[in-house]
Write an enzyme that holds these catalytic residues in place. Structure first.
Site, PDB file in Angstrom:
ATOM      1  N   HIS A  83       0.835  -1.209   0.000  1.00 33.56           N
ATOM      2  CA  HIS A  83       0.000   0.000   0.000  1.00 33.56           C
ATOM      3  C   HIS A  83       0.866   1.253   0.000  1.00 33.56           C
ATOM      4  O   HIS A  83       1.963   1.269   0.560  1.00 33.56           O
ATOM      5  CB  HIS A  83      -0.989   0.006   1.168  1.00 33.56           C
ATOM      6  CG  HIS A  83      -0.393  -0.041   2.533  1.00 33.56           C
ATOM      7  ND1 HIS A  83       0.070   1.069   3.201  1.00 33.56           N
ATOM      8  CD2 HIS A  83      -0.203  -1.078   3.398  1.00 33.56           C
ATOM      9  CE1 HIS A  83       0.498   0.734   4.400  1.00 33.56           C
ATOM     10  NE2 HIS A  83       0.368  -0.576   4.547  1.00 33.56           N
ATOM     11  N   ASP A  85      -0.176   4.345   1.118  1.00 28.81           N
ATOM     12  CA  ASP A  85      -0.499   5.307   2.175  1.00 28.81           C
ATOM     13  C   ASP A  85       0.233   4.991   3.464  1.00 28.81           C
ATOM     14  O   ASP A  85       0.618   3.840   3.719  1.00 28.81           O
ATOM     15  CB  ASP A  85      -2.001   5.348   2.423  1.00 28.81           C
ATOM     16  CG  ASP A  85      -2.581   3.986   2.783  1.00 28.81           C
ATOM     17  OD1 ASP A  85      -2.199   2.986   2.159  1.00 28.81           O
ATOM     18  OD2 ASP A  85      -3.436   3.916   3.705  1.00 28.81           O
ATOM     19  N   ASP A 116       6.425   0.187   7.273  1.00 30.02           N
ATOM     20  CA  ASP A 116       5.004  -0.047   6.990  1.00 30.02           C
ATOM     21  C   ASP A 116       4.514   0.925   5.917  1.00 30.02           C
ATOM     22  O   ASP A 116       3.999   1.982   6.227  1.00 30.02           O
ATOM     23  CB  ASP A 116       4.208   0.127   8.281  1.00 30.02           C
ATOM     24  CG  ASP A 116       2.737  -0.153   8.127  1.00 30.02           C
ATOM     25  OD1 ASP A 116       2.343  -0.743   7.112  1.00 30.02           O
ATOM     26  OD2 ASP A 116       1.963   0.229   9.032  1.00 30.02           O
ATOM     27  N   GLU A 150      -5.013   1.475   2.695  1.00 32.09           N
ATOM     28  CA  GLU A 150      -4.955   0.300   3.568  1.00 32.09           C
ATOM     29  C   GLU A 150      -5.027   0.714   5.029  1.00 32.09           C
ATOM     30  O   GLU A 150      -5.642   0.027   5.846  1.00 32.09           O
ATOM     31  CB  GLU A 150      -3.658  -0.481   3.304  1.00 32.09           C
ATOM     32  CG  GLU A 150      -3.591  -1.840   4.008  1.00 32.09           C
ATOM     33  CD  GLU A 150      -3.030  -1.793   5.429  1.00 32.09           C
ATOM     34  OE1 GLU A 150      -3.112  -2.822   6.133  1.00 32.09           O
ATOM     35  OE2 GLU A 150      -2.508  -0.730   5.841  1.00 32.09           O
ATOM     36  N   GLU A 151      -4.396   1.845   5.350  1.00 31.45           N
ATOM     37  CA  GLU A 151      -4.323   2.271   6.748  1.00 31.45           C
ATOM     38  C   GLU A 151      -5.663   2.729   7.308  1.00 31.45           C
ATOM     39  O   GLU A 151      -5.793   2.943   8.513  1.00 31.45           O
ATOM     40  CB  GLU A 151      -3.280   3.378   6.906  1.00 31.45           C
ATOM     41  CG  GLU A 151      -1.843   2.944   6.605  1.00 31.45           C
ATOM     42  CD  GLU A 151      -1.273   1.970   7.629  1.00 31.45           C
ATOM     43  OE1 GLU A 151      -2.022   1.539   8.532  1.00 31.45           O
ATOM     44  OE2 GLU A 151      -0.082   1.635   7.530  1.00 31.45           O
ATOM     45  N   GLU A 178       2.300  -7.624   3.214  1.00 27.24           N
ATOM     46  CA  GLU A 178       3.209  -7.282   4.309  1.00 27.24           C
ATOM     47  C   GLU A 178       3.068  -8.207   5.508  1.00 27.24           C
ATOM     48  O   GLU A 178       1.997  -8.743   5.797  1.00 27.24           O
ATOM     49  CB  GLU A 178       2.966  -5.845   4.758  1.00 27.24           C
ATOM     50  CG  GLU A 178       1.593  -5.618   5.381  1.00 27.24           C
ATOM     51  CD  GLU A 178       1.369  -4.172   5.778  1.00 27.24           C
ATOM     52  OE1 GLU A 178       2.273  -3.560   6.377  1.00 27.24           O
ATOM     53  OE2 GLU A 178       0.260  -3.664   5.493  1.00 27.24           O
ATOM     54  N   HIS A 376       4.006   2.521  12.759  1.00 29.08           N
ATOM     55  CA  HIS A 376       3.132   3.531  13.364  1.00 29.08           C
ATOM     56  C   HIS A 376       3.802   4.274  14.529  1.00 29.08           C
ATOM     57  O   HIS A 376       3.158   5.081  15.188  1.00 29.08           O
ATOM     58  CB  HIS A 376       1.803   2.931  13.849  1.00 29.08           C
ATOM     59  CG  HIS A 376       0.960   2.358  12.764  1.00 29.08           C
ATOM     60  ND1 HIS A 376      -0.377   2.071  12.921  1.00 29.08           N
ATOM     61  CD2 HIS A 376       1.253   2.015  11.482  1.00 29.08           C
ATOM     62  CE1 HIS A 376      -0.865   1.566  11.795  1.00 29.08           C
ATOM     63  NE2 HIS A 376       0.118   1.522  10.915  1.00 29.08           N
TER      64      HIS A 376
END
Length: 404
Positions: A83, A85, A116, A150-151, A178, A376
């Protein structure tokens, strides 16, 4: 090799340079603009002499598909998904600006998305670049997909994409997405995910003046309900602490994430809302857990309405045995490199859930070991050598599974 020479090697490495360039694109929530990512990926496809398509299921939510056709286009393909984003940042909490892709003398590349998961998308392309450079041909087509949002749950990206004719035309037989970092020398490989439930409890109660001792207020009910959920959380934490062999993905996590309600400090409100993020472990039937939530609501005083929002499907894990023809060559490639993996349930949810829900075998695998888990987190980074080693690992895996 001296530290200075090693740093210079990283600085001059094409794959590191491209990785850092991608990291500098601030494709950050909320309100992500994907234009710069799309143009960057178009350039990568051009440099690899591969066709690229930009497909939109929803407006301003592009899905980039870079394809390397195999020698047998009729065979089912391999989807390599990542992804574009990334989650929001608090720049003041970072040692280096979060979109600077700063690399220090130790080779640590600091940026939001370094783990990520912009690393994985660029490692996919790096592995293809290495194979093309060496004249490798694969039987199966590789489709490298870069998806949006995705997030925020993948609803406007992969979730809608898998229901389209365009996705079906990719003829996917196996997919990789992932995983997450491992702090020791092994690697994590995830063949399933917990079932996510974001539960909004709307708690109604007796309203009135703040000076009274009213019965059955929303606050009383909320306290009882929170206690029940937190007691359950404590029992799952103890289970994890008492069993060192368990991973986080094998227990149910419960976290209070939102609270709202009330209009004035001296008014007892007629309703309060509390939200819990719950990830149900694979060994717990989800329908039984939801029934337990309903019982807890009644035991807390009743008058509580549950809202699950957009429920994720309950999906069985991918089998890693002889029934999955891709698993033996995947494992053989890892064994040949001396790569040891631990099979785990992914503690968070990823877009691969929607692919697996179609019955397509899929795994989550980010080849990052000896690396702190920083997805994150502030000061998210990935070490240059770990990134480059990941390209080598992916290459061998692709050569194995794409020639099944």
């Amino acid at each position: 090799m001296s530290v200075e020479n090693q740093y210079q090697n990283w600085e001059n490495n094409e794959e590191i340079r491209l990785f850092r360039e991608y990291l500098k694109i601030p494709s950050v929530h909320p309100d992500v603009n994907y234009d710069e990512c799309v143009e960057f990926l178009r350039r990568q496809a051009s440099s690899l002499d591969l066709p690229v398509e930009v497909y939109e299921v929803n407006p301003s939510k592009p899905i980039v598909i870079i394809s390397w056709e195999g020698t047998d286009p009729s065979a089912t393909s391999i989807i390599l998904n990542s992804h574009m984003d990334v989650v929001p940042v608090y720049p003041e909490r970072w040692t280096h600006p979060p979109f600077s892709a700063h690399m220090d003398a130790e080779g640590r590349i600091y940026a939001r998305g370094s783990q990520d998961m912009k690393c994985v998308g660029m490692q996919f392309l790096g592995a293809i670049r290495a194979m093309k450079r060496d004249g490798v041909q694969l039987r199966r087509t590789l489709h490298v997909t870069f998806v949006p949002d995705e997030e925020t749950g993948g609803t406007l990206g992969m979730k809608d994409f898998v229901g389209t004719e365009r996705f079906r035309a990719l003829n996917c037989g196996f997919a990789i997405d992932e995983g997450y970092a491992s702090t020791d020398g092994t690697f994590r490989l995830c063949n399933g995910e917990r079932t996510k439930r974001r539960v909004y409890f709307h708690i109604s109660g007796t309203p009135g003046h703040g000076s009274l001792l009213l019965k059955d207020t929303a606050g009383e009910k909320a306290r009882k309900l929170i206690d029940k959920l937190m007691d359950f959380r404590k029992s799952e934490l103890k289970k994890l602490e008492d069993n060192p062999g368990l991973s986080l993905g094998e227990v149910t996590t419960v976290n209070l994430t939102m609270m709202s309600g009330g209009v004035q400090s001296n008014v007892v409100p007629p309703e309060l809302m509390i939200c819990f993020d719950i990830r149900v472990a694979p060994d717990i039937p989800v329908e039984e857990f939801e029934a337990q939530l309903e019982r807890w609501c009644e035991e807390s005083g009743g008058g509580i309405r549950l809202d699950y929002g957009d429920k994720d499907p309950v999906v069985a894990p991918t089998k890693l045995d002889d029934s999955n023809p891709f698993w033996a060559p995947f494992q053989a490639a890892l064994d040949a490199m001396g790569v040891q993996v631990r099979i785990q349930t992914m503690p968070g949810n990823t877009d691969i859930l929607f692919v697996r829900a179609l019955g397509i075998p899929a795994v989550g695998f980010s080849p990052m070991n000896n690396t702190p888990v920083l997805l994150h987190d502030h000061d998210e980074y990935l070490q240059a050598d770990v990134f480059l080693r990941g390209i080598e690992i992916y290459r061998k895996v692709f050569e194995g599974i794409a020639n099944v």
